[in-house]
Design a protein around this motif. Structure first.
Motif, PDB file in Angstrom:
ATOM      1  N   LEU A 281      -2.413  -4.539  -2.486  1.00  0.00           N
ATOM      2  CA  LEU A 281      -1.593  -3.384  -2.859  1.00  0.00           C
ATOM      3  C   LEU A 281      -0.171  -3.548  -2.350  1.00  0.00           C
ATOM      4  N   LEU A 282      -0.049  -4.028  -1.120  1.00  0.00           N
ATOM      5  CA  LEU A 282       1.284  -4.262  -0.562  1.00  0.00           C
ATOM      6  C   LEU A 282       2.006  -5.369  -1.323  1.00  0.00           C
ATOM      7  N   GLU A 283       1.294  -6.441  -1.654  1.00  0.00           N
ATOM      8  CA  GLU A 283       1.902  -7.548  -2.391  1.00  0.00           C
ATOM      9  C   GLU A 283       2.361  -7.125  -3.782  1.00  0.00           C
ATOM     10  N   LYS A 284       1.656  -6.135  -4.360  1.00  0.00           N
ATOM     11  CA  LYS A 284       2.009  -5.640  -5.695  1.00  0.00           C
ATOM     12  C   LYS A 284       3.178  -4.653  -5.673  1.00  0.00           C
ATOM     13  N   GLY A 285       3.677  -4.333  -4.470  1.00  0.00           N
ATOM     14  CA  GLY A 285       4.859  -3.479  -4.383  1.00  0.00           C
ATOM     15  C   GLY A 285       4.612  -2.061  -3.940  1.00  0.00           C
ATOM     16  N   ALA A 286       3.365  -1.673  -3.688  1.00  0.00           N
ATOM     17  CA  ALA A 286       3.084  -0.309  -3.233  1.00  0.00           C
ATOM     18  C   ALA A 286       3.493  -0.154  -1.773  1.00  0.00           C
ATOM     19  N   ALA A 287       3.961   1.028  -1.434  1.00  0.00           N
ATOM     20  CA  ALA A 287       4.113   1.408  -0.032  1.00  0.00           C
ATOM     21  C   ALA A 287       2.786   2.048   0.395  1.00  0.00           C
ATOM     22  N   VAL A 288       2.309   1.693   1.594  1.00  0.00           N
ATOM     23  CA  VAL A 288       0.992   2.151   2.041  1.00  0.00           C
ATOM     24  C   VAL A 288       1.101   2.735   3.441  1.00  0.00           C
ATOM     25  N   PHE A 289       0.486   3.918   3.611  1.00  0.00           N
ATOM     26  CA  PHE A 289       0.368   4.543   4.938  1.00  0.00           C
ATOM     27  C   PHE A 289      -1.113   4.594   5.277  1.00  0.00           C
ATOM     28  N   LEU A 290      -1.465   4.094   6.456  1.00  0.00           N
ATOM     29  CA  LEU A 290      -2.861   4.018   6.865  1.00  0.00           C
ATOM     30  C   LEU A 290      -3.177   5.019   7.969  1.00  0.00           C
ATOM     31  N   ALA A 291      -4.128   5.899   7.695  1.00  0.00           N
ATOM     32  CA  ALA A 291      -4.744   6.746   8.712  1.00  0.00           C
ATOM     33  C   ALA A 291      -6.239   6.486   8.635  1.00  0.00           C
ATOM     34  N   THR A 292      -6.936   6.771   9.706  1.00  0.00           N
ATOM     35  CA  THR A 292      -8.373   6.540   9.686  1.00  0.00           C
ATOM     36  C   THR A 292      -9.124   7.834   9.394  1.00  0.00           C
ATOM     37  N   CYS A 293     -10.328   7.692   8.875  1.00  0.00           N
ATOM     38  CA  CYS A 293     -11.206   8.840   8.690  1.00  0.00           C
ATOM     39  C   CYS A 293     -12.175   8.973   9.852  1.00  0.00           C
ATOM     40  N   ASN A 294     -12.168   7.981  10.770  1.00  0.00           N
ATOM     41  CA  ASN A 294     -13.074   7.999  11.908  1.00  0.00           C
ATOM     42  C   ASN A 294     -12.517   7.057  12.981  1.00  0.00           C
ATOM     43  N   PRO A 295     -12.021   7.592  14.098  1.00  0.00           N
ATOM     44  CA  PRO A 295     -11.390   6.727  15.100  1.00  0.00           C
ATOM     45  C   PRO A 295     -12.308   5.656  15.682  1.00  0.00           C
ATOM     46  N   THR A 296     -13.608   5.865  15.668  1.00  0.00           N
ATOM     47  CA  THR A 296     -14.498   4.880  16.285  1.00  0.00           C
ATOM     48  C   THR A 296     -14.698   3.641  15.420  1.00  0.00           C
ATOM     49  N   THR A 297     -14.328   3.719  14.143  1.00  0.00           N
ATOM     50  CA  THR A 297     -14.542   2.575  13.249  1.00  0.00           C
ATOM     51  C   THR A 297     -13.278   1.755  13.013  1.00  0.00           C
TER      52      THR A 297
ATOM     53  N   GLY B 193       3.479  -5.046   6.097  1.00  0.00           N
ATOM     54  CA  GLY B 193       4.369  -4.024   5.565  1.00  0.00           C
ATOM     55  C   GLY B 193       3.826  -2.614   5.508  1.00  0.00           C
ATOM     56  N   ALA B 194       2.572  -2.418   5.882  1.00  0.00           N
ATOM     57  CA  ALA B 194       2.018  -1.063   5.866  1.00  0.00           C
ATOM     58  C   ALA B 194       2.549  -0.260   7.040  1.00  0.00           C
ATOM     59  N   GLU B 195       2.639   1.053   6.850  1.00  0.00           N
ATOM     60  CA  GLU B 195       2.851   1.968   7.966  1.00  0.00           C
ATOM     61  C   GLU B 195       1.489   2.487   8.392  1.00  0.00           C
ATOM     62  N   ALA B 196       1.330   2.788   9.679  1.00  0.00           N
ATOM     63  CA  ALA B 196       0.018   3.207  10.160  1.00  0.00           C
ATOM     64  C   ALA B 196       0.151   4.049  11.409  1.00  0.00           C
ATOM     65  N   HIS B 197      -0.774   4.981  11.541  1.00  0.00           N
ATOM     66  CA  HIS B 197      -0.937   5.718  12.791  1.00  0.00           C
ATOM     67  C   HIS B 197      -2.442   5.787  13.035  1.00  0.00           C
ATOM     68  N   ALA B 198      -2.969   4.715  13.616  1.00  0.00           N
ATOM     69  CA  ALA B 198      -4.413   4.622  13.824  1.00  0.00           C
ATOM     70  C   ALA B 198      -4.699   3.558  14.868  1.00  0.00           C
ATOM     71  N   TRP B 199      -5.621   3.841  15.748  1.00  0.00           N
ATOM     72  CA  TRP B 199      -6.137   2.845  16.677  1.00  0.00           C
ATOM     73  C   TRP B 199      -7.530   3.270  17.106  1.00  0.00           C
ATOM     74  N   LYS B 200      -8.291   2.315  17.586  1.00  0.00           N
ATOM     75  CA  LYS B 200      -9.681   2.574  17.927  1.00  0.00           C
ATOM     76  C   LYS B 200      -9.792   3.621  19.026  1.00  0.00           C
ATOM     77  N   ASP B 201     -10.659   4.590  18.802  1.00  0.00           N
ATOM     78  CA  ASP B 201     -10.944   5.662  19.761  1.00  0.00           C
ATOM     79  C   ASP B 201      -9.726   6.510  20.074  1.00  0.00           C
ATOM     80  N   MET B 202      -8.810   6.632  19.133  1.00  0.00           N
ATOM     81  CA  MET B 202      -7.648   7.487  19.335  1.00  0.00           C
ATOM     82  C   MET B 202      -8.118   8.913  19.593  1.00  0.00           C
TER      83      MET B 202
END
Length: 372
Positions: A50-66, A79-88
């Protein structure tokens, strides 16, 4: 080559369907895709494209443990933006949803409907054109809303619900349990709480691995189905709880094992949850937790030893790797096909509301996977 690069290369090699559907996507310049989903290794195959195809991507998790931190780091580098880390912690998990919505997505890819729920429940302004939802719990949330844009349900598809839910969750859950505990199910009484498709798979694999299985189900129709399948089955009761050596929740219902149920657990019992989020087991009712081996914690409610697996979170993805690469290849290719649809004028132009993902969108994936 480091371990992550090695594992990712192997995943790409094995997930040929996903790569095929990714390659078929058009240029995605102008697409801003916010994702709330499990951030494990297999997701890289799709998100990187998706990033290679030109989309901007924001990543959040649906479950911090995974969350796999190495996955987030890799996709940030791409190139993705993200606010996620394990066990946040919970406040950061909530902040991630706020950040994703404020980022201004044009499209959503969700597992649990956190983004859509935030937009609608708070009356937020949005420029979202269309979204995808992948889970039964998310669909239940969306049905309580009046969506302002089209959202396509791909959880109920036979190649998602009928394969992943029915067959793969059970297999990967027991693989994770046996690997982490160094135990088998031989000679153990297994209580499966909930006899939906996930519960059916959990029960089948437990029996195949030597367990003696009982089903607890409150819905009369599903209870009858369990008995017709040959299981000993009944409503949840102190008697069923007290007999069980291993209890697995597969209901989507918060607190199905709560303080009252904990009173009846035998010493040495294991508690597992395979639901989407970590609320089917009231972990607080177990008291103090002490890790004895990775992903196994000893608790002492009412003076008895009870073992909590994977912190009460989704067992197969928290303590294991989830679906196999070849099986998840079908699931992820279906998601990519769905994304291609919501990026199109037809998908984004559908009337607001919750809709099934059209059969023509996913049937080619099914045909390719079946070799026909």
């Amino acid at each position: 080559m480091d371990a992550f690069a090695r594992d990712l290369g192997w995943a790409k090699l094995q997930m040929s369907l996903t790569r095929r559907w990714c390659e078929a996507l058009p240029r995605l310049d102008g697409v801003r895709l916010a994702c709330s989903m499990h951030l494990d290794l297999k997701m890289v195959v799709a998100v990187e494209t998706l990033l290679e195809k030109g989309a901007a991507v924001f990543l959040a998790t649906c479950n911090p443990t995974t969350v796999r931190d190495e996955v987030v780091a890799y996709l940030r580098e791409r190139g993705a933006e993200a606010h996620a880390w394990k066990d946040m912690p919970g406040e950061e998990y909530a902040s991630a949803i706020d950040k994703a919505v404020a980022w201004g997505p044009t499209h959503l890819c969700e597992m649990g409907a956190d983004l859509s729920a935030a937009i609608h429940e708070r009356g937020l302004e949005t420029r979202v054109k269309a979204g995808l939802e992948a889970t039964g719990s998310g669909i239940a949330r969306l049905r309580s809303l009046t969506p302002r844009y089209p959202i396509f349900n791909w959880d109920d598809l036979p190649i998602k619900e009928g394969l992943h839910n029915r067959w793969l969750v059970g297999l990967s859950t027991w693989q994770s349990f046996c690997e982490r505990t160094h135990l088998t199910l031989h000679g153990r009484r297994v209580l499966v709480v909930g006899y939906g498709l996930v519960g059916q798979g959990i029960a089948d694999v437990a029996r195949a691995l030597g367990g003696t299985v009982t089903v607890a189900e409150r819905d009369p129709a599903r209870l009858l189905e369990a008995r017709y399948a040959g299981w000993e089955a009944g409503p949840m009761s102190p008697e069923l709880l007290a007999r069980a050596d291993v209890i697995v929740t597969a209901t989507g219902v918060a607190g199905v094992i709560g303080a009252e149920e904990v009173k009846h657990l035998k010493s040495g019992c294991f508690l597992l949850n395979v639901g989407h989020v970590a609320n089917e087991i009231e972990v607080g009712a177990l008291g103090t937790r002490r890790e004895v081996v990775p992903h196994v914690e000893e608790t002492r409610p009412h003076g008895r030893t009870v073992y909590l697996f994977a912190g009460g979170s989704m067992a197969n993805l928290t303590a294991g790797w989830g679906d196999s690469l070849n099986a998840f290849d079908v699931t992820l290719a279906t998601m990519v096909a769905g994304l291609g649809y919501i990026f199109s004028e037809e998908g984004a132009g559908a009337r607001p509301g919750l809709h099934p993902l059209p059969r023509r969108v996913w049937s080619e994936v099914a045909a390719a996977a079946a070799g026909v």
